[in-house]
Structure formats: structure tokens, C-alpha cells
Design an enzyme around this catalytic site. Structure first.
Site, short mmCIF file in Angstrom:
data_model
loop_
_atom_site.label_atom_id
_atom_site.label_comp_id
_atom_site.label_asym_id
_atom_site.label_seq_id
_atom_site.Cartn_x
_atom_site.Cartn_y
_atom_site.Cartn_z
N HIS A 1 0.84 -1.21 0.00
CA HIS A 1 0.00 0.00 0.00
C HIS A 1 0.87 1.25 0.00
CE1 HIS A 1 -3.11 -2.60 2.34
NE2 HIS A 1 -3.60 -2.39 1.13
N LYS B 1 -15.76 -7.77 4.01
CA LYS B 1 -14.62 -8.20 4.83
C LYS B 1 -14.88 -8.03 6.32
CE LYS B 1 -10.83 -7.24 1.58
NZ LYS B 1 -9.73 -6.31 1.27
N ARG C 1 -2.05 -5.98 -8.53
CA ARG C 1 -0.94 -6.90 -8.26
C ARG C 1 -0.85 -7.98 -9.31
NH1 ARG C 1 -3.17 -7.83 -2.34
NH2 ARG C 1 -4.96 -7.89 -3.72
N SER D 1 -3.06 -7.53 2.93
CA SER D 1 -3.32 -7.46 4.38
C SER D 1 -3.74 -8.84 4.89
CB SER D 1 -4.44 -6.45 4.67
OG SER D 1 -4.08 -5.18 4.22
O1 PNS Z 1 -8.85 -2.79 0.35
P1 PNS Z 1 -10.18 -3.22 -0.20
O2 PNS Z 1 -11.00 -3.92 0.86
O3 PNS Z 1 -10.05 -4.06 -1.44
O4 PNS Z 1 -10.94 -1.88 -0.62
C1 PNS Z 1 -12.26 -1.95 -1.09
C2 PNS Z 1 -12.95 -0.59 -0.89
C3 PNS Z 1 -12.95 -0.23 0.59
C4 PNS Z 1 -12.21 0.46 -1.69
C5 PNS Z 1 -14.41 -0.73 -1.41
O5 PNS Z 1 -15.08 -1.74 -0.72
C6 PNS Z 1 -15.17 0.58 -1.31
O6 PNS Z 1 -15.02 1.43 -2.16
N1 PNS Z 1 -15.99 0.72 -0.25
C7 PNS Z 1 -16.78 1.91 -0.02
C8 PNS Z 1 -18.25 1.63 -0.33
C9 PNS Z 1 -18.50 1.70 -1.82
O7 PNS Z 1 -18.28 2.70 -2.46
N2 PNS Z 1 -19.00 0.57 -2.37
C10 PNS Z 1 -19.23 0.44 -3.79
C11 PNS Z 1 -17.95 0.04 -4.52
S1 PNS Z 1 -18.28 -0.11 -6.23
#
Ligand code: PNS
Length: 161
Positions: A18, A42, A91, A129
Site C-alpha cells: 500500500h 470483509k 498486483r 493485508s
Molecule cells: O482494500 P479493499 O477492501 O479491497 O478496498 C475496497 C474498498 C474499501 C475500496 C471498497 O469496498 C469501497 O469502495 N468501499 C466503499 C463503499 C462503496 O463505495 N462501495 C461500492 C464500490 S463499487
């Protein structure tokens, strides 16, 4: 023109992978907002406050980087803070389908929002993570995966399990 980008994620916890992406984004954009967002798919090990604290201690010194927590849609938050781009690391091909889907959904929700992908540094292509937490839960050595200043706190969180 002043360009604001959001680097969103769960950061549960932040890894060296990150940090590499955020540092490179900070060289490409004028202002970088690192957003600790909620991923409802998650289960997390660290509170939002802890994750923000870890980020502050590792990338807080970068002059054009801000760290925020937000419980809501990324597309909405981008509108609120004037961000025109989301930056994520890729990645491997396995990341692509999920990221592609999110990029398109975000753009549908906010047509002014583009997603740019940075290829992960080769040394971090396996790193996540989840891998860090899995290794830590077995008492393994995570020193090559997370910043030294937060290493002990992460290790201690899993030492009782
Ligand atoms: O590190 P991650 O868990 O892969 O990140 C995912 C994250 C937090 C970026 C994604 O779940 C997110 O954008 N969450 C906020 C809610 C949202 O906008 N949901 C719609 C995504 S299309």
C-alpha cells in the site's frame, strides 16, 4: 489544474505494498486522500481509528497526503472532496476483474470519477493485508511485509490467538 486523487482501501492493516502505491500516487497527483473505507465483504481486525493511526505513522510525513475515514460510498465521497480520480494498485490479473467492476460501478455513480491503476512493484505482487494477518496469526515473521513502526502492534494483536 489542481488534481485530487483518492487511494481507497480497507488498510487492515496497511502493508508495504500500500505504501508503495500511495507514495507513487503522491508523485503523480497534487493532493492524495487516503481513504479508510468500509468493505462490507470483509471482517476487519483493526478499528478504523487504529487503521488511520497506522497510516498516519507511516505515510503522514508526505506533504500532499491526507488520511481520512469514511463510512459511505466512495463515489459520493469523491464528489464531496472534489476528487476526479481513484488510484488503486494492481498486483496480478486476479485483481483485475474485481477492480474493473468497482471502477465501472464508481463511474456510473459519479461520471466525473475515473480510476487509474498503478502496477504493484514486483516485490509486492503477492502481498496483501490478509496474507499478513494469516502469517501473524501463526506467529510467523511479518517484518518484511509491514512498516517497522507498526510491526509490534500488528504482531501483538494476533499473539493471543
Ligand atoms: O482494500 P479493499 O477492501 O479491497 O478496498 C475496497 C474498498 C474499501 C475500496 C471498497 O469496498 C469501497 O469502495 N468501499 C466503499 C463503499 C462503496 O463505495 N462501495 C461500492 C464500490 S463499487
Amino acid at each position: 489544474m489542481h488534481r485530487t486523487v483518492i487511494c481507497p482501501g480497507s488498510f487492515d492493516p496497511v502493508t508495504l505494498g500500500h505504501i508503495d502505491i500511495i507514495t507513487r500516487a503522491s508523485q503523480l497527483f497534487d493532493r492524495v486522500i487516503v481513504g479508510v473505507f468500509v468493505n462490507r465483504d470483509k471482517t476487519v481486525s483493526f478499528s478504523v481509528e487504529e487503521r488511520i493511526d497506522f497510516l498516519n505513522r507511516t505515510i503522514g510525513h508526505l506533504p500532499n497526503v491526507e488520511i481520512v475515514g469514511f463510512e459511505g460510498l466512495l463515489a459520493e465521497y469523491a464528489r464531496e472532496c472534489g476528487a476526479t480520480a481513484v488510484c488503486k494498485g494492481l498486483r496480478a490479473v486476479s485483481d483485475f476483474e474485481y477492480e474493473f467492476q468497482m471502477a465501472l460501478a464508481n463511474r456510473k455513480l459519479n461520471p466525473d470519477l475515473d480510476t487509474v491503476f498503478l502496477t504493484a512493484d514486483a516485490q509486492y505482487t503477492y502481498l496483501s493485508s490478509s496474507i499478513v494477518k494469516n502469517i501473524a496469526s501463526f506467529g510467523g515473521d511479518i517484518s518484511g511485509f509491514v512498516p517497522a513502526c507498526i510491526h509490534d502492534e500488528i504482531k501483538n494483536r494476533f499473539s493471543s490467538q
